[in-house]
Enzyme design. Structure first.
Site, PDB file in Angstrom:
ATOM      1  N   LYS A 148       0.836  -1.127  -0.106  1.00  0.00           N
ATOM      2  CA  LYS A 148      -0.037  -0.131   0.008  1.00  0.00           C
ATOM      3  C   LYS A 148       0.938   1.397  -0.134  1.00  0.00           C
ATOM      4  CE  LYS A 148      -4.263   1.563   2.206  1.00  0.00           C
ATOM      5  NZ  LYS A 148      -5.183   1.639   1.112  1.00  0.00           N
ATOM      6  N   LEU A 205      -4.432  -5.048  -4.043  1.00  0.00           N
ATOM      7  CA  LEU A 205      -4.075  -4.792  -2.562  1.00  0.00           C
ATOM      8  C   LEU A 205      -4.857  -5.947  -1.766  1.00  0.00           C
ATOM      9  CD1 LEU A 205      -2.707  -2.872  -0.649  1.00  0.00           C
ATOM     10  CD2 LEU A 205      -4.845  -1.778  -0.472  1.00  0.00           C
TER      11      LEU A 205
HETATM   12  N1  PLP Z   1      -7.359  -1.813  -3.662  1.00  0.00           N
HETATM   13  C1  PLP Z   1      -6.983  -0.898  -3.634  1.00  0.00           C
HETATM   14  C2  PLP Z   1      -6.236  -0.271  -4.679  1.00  0.00           C
HETATM   15  C3  PLP Z   1      -6.906   0.266  -2.618  1.00  0.00           C
HETATM   16  O1  PLP Z   1      -6.642   1.434  -2.604  1.00  0.00           O
HETATM   17  C4  PLP Z   1      -7.997   0.064  -1.446  1.00  0.00           C
HETATM   18  C5  PLP Z   1      -7.887   0.959  -0.247  1.00  0.00           C
HETATM   19  O2  PLP Z   1      -7.451   2.109  -0.209  1.00  0.00           O
HETATM   20  C6  PLP Z   1      -8.424  -1.129  -1.479  1.00  0.00           C
HETATM   21  C7  PLP Z   1      -8.352  -2.349  -2.400  1.00  0.00           C
HETATM   22  C8  PLP Z   1      -9.225  -1.706  -0.226  1.00  0.00           C
HETATM   23  O3  PLP Z   1      -8.533  -2.209   0.931  1.00  0.00           O
HETATM   24  P1  PLP Z   1      -9.178  -1.952   2.596  1.00  0.00           P
HETATM   25  O4  PLP Z   1     -10.364  -2.570   2.384  1.00  0.00           O
HETATM   26  O5  PLP Z   1      -8.133  -2.382   3.254  1.00  0.00           O
HETATM   27  O6  PLP Z   1      -9.252  -0.380   2.448  1.00  0.00           O
END
Ligand code: PLP
Length: 282
Positions: A148, A205
Site C-alpha cells: 500500500k 491490494l
Molecule cells: N484496492 C486498492 C487499490 C485500494 O487503494 C484499497 C483501499 O484503499 C482497497 C483495495 C481496499 O482495501 P481496504 O479494504 O483495506 O481499505
C-alpha cells in the site's frame, strides 16, 4: 482547525512541516493506511496495523510506530478532532536524507510519520442507496499492487477519467481480467449465486475490508480472476474498502447489473459488515 500528528507531535494542520528532500515527496517512497471510525471507534484496527507492518517490511522502512503507538495516536486524534464517523490516514515515508539521491539513506534515518483525520458520513452514505457506475480501464500500475504505497497517481488518473466519461469510478483490468477498483477490491455475484473475487496475488491490494467481509458472505465463494465480460453479465457486483465498506455497483461499461438497483445480497452484506464493524470497533 484539525489537529494532526507529525513525528511525535500533535499540532494544528497548518503548522505541519516536512522537508522538500523528504523521500515521500520526491520518490513516493512511502506507505500508508486508511482506517475508518464508527461511533468514535476504530474499525478493523488490527488488520490495518498488520498490513502497514507488512508494507514497511516489503520496502524496508524501519523505525515506524508499533501497534500500541498507532492505537494511542488514533485515539488521541479522534478525541481532539471530535471524530464520530470518518477516516484516519497514516503515512510513513523513508524520511529526509540530506539531498536527493536514488540510493536509500542509512537504515537508521528516522521515517517521517504523519496521521490525520477526516470527518465524513460512512454508514448512511447516500451512494450506497443508488450504487456506483464503473468503467473498466487497463491496469498499468507497477507489479506490487499488494504493497500500500502512496504511488496513487495512476489510480487517481483512472478515477478522473471515469468521471469524465460520466461514471463514478474505474475498475482496472489486465488482459481482460479485472484486478480491482481504483481504491477498492472488486467482487461479483454470478447468476448461480457464487461470489467471485480476485485471489490474493501481487496484482491487488489485500483489502482489510475484503478479509472481514468474506466470512460474512452467505454465498459460495470462489477466489479466482473474473473477466470484464463476466462482470458485465453478473447478477450483482460490489466493491469493498475501508471508506466505502460494501458499496453496490449497478453499471459496468454501461451494462446494467441486475435491475439497475443495488443487489439484495450486496445490500444484506453491507448491513452485516456495518453491524460487525460497530460490534468489533475499538
Ligand atoms: N484496492 C486498492 C487499490 C485500494 O487503494 C484499497 C483501499 O484503499 C482497497 C483495495 C481496499 O482495501 P481496504 O479494504 O483495506 O481499505
Amino acid at each position: 482547525m484539525r489537529t494532526i500528528y507529525l513525528n511525535g507531535n500533535y499540532i494544528p494542520e497548518t503548522e505541519g512541516k516536512v522537508s522538500v528532500f523528504d523521500r515521500g515527496f520526491l520518490f513516493s517512497d512511502s506507505v500508508y493506511e486508511v482506517v475508518s471510525v464508527l461511533d468514535g471507534k476504530l474499525v478493523d484496527f488490527g488488520g490495518h496495523v498488520q498490513r502497514l507492518a507488512r508494507s514497511l517490511t516489503e520496502i524496508g522502512i524501519n523505525g515506524a510506530p508499533g501497534a500500541d503507538d498507532w492505537l494511542a495516536i488514533c485515539r488521541e486524534l479522534v478525541a481532539r478532532n471530535h471524530v464520530e464517523e470518518g477516516m484516519i490516514y497514516w503515512q510513513v515515508t523513508r524520511g529526509t536524507p540530506e539531498d536527493r539521491d536514488f540510493v536509500f539513506p542509512p537504515a537508521d534515518t528516522p521515517p517521517t510519520v504523519l496521521a490525520f483525520t477526516q470527518s465524513r458520513t460512512l454508514a448512511d452514505n447516500p451512494v450506497a442507496l443508488r450504487g456506483l457506475r464503473v468503467v473498466t480501464m487497463p491496469d498499468l500500475r507497477w507489479g506490487r499492487a499488494d504493497i500500500k504505497t502512496t504511488q496513487l497517481l495512476y489510480a487517481s488518473m483512472m478515477k478522473n477519467e471515469a468521471m469524465a466519461r460520466g461514471a463514478d469510478d474505474a475498475w482496472m483490468e489486465r488482459n481482460g481480467w479485472i484486478t480491482e477498483g481504483s481504491a477498492q477490491n472488486a467482487h461479483i455475484i454470478t447468476h448461480e449465486g457464487v461470489l467471485v473475487t480476485h485471489p490474493l496475488t501481487c496484482e491487488i491490494l489485500h483489502g482489510i475490508t475484503r478479509a472481514s467481509v468474506l466470512p460474512l458472505v452467505a454465498q459460495r465463494i470462489e477466489e479466482r480472476p473474473f473477466s470484464v465480460h463476466e462482470a458485465e453479465q453478473a447478477a450483482e457486483a460490489f466493491v469493498s474498502s475501508a471508506s466505502g465498506f460494501v458499496m453496490p455497483v449497478v453499471q459496468i461499461n454501461g451494462h446494467i447489473i441486475g435491475n439497475g438497483q443495488p443487489g439484495s445480497a450486496t445490500v444484506q452484506l453491507r448491513h452485516a459488515y456495518i453491524d460487525w464493524a460497530r460490534r468489533t470497533a475499538r
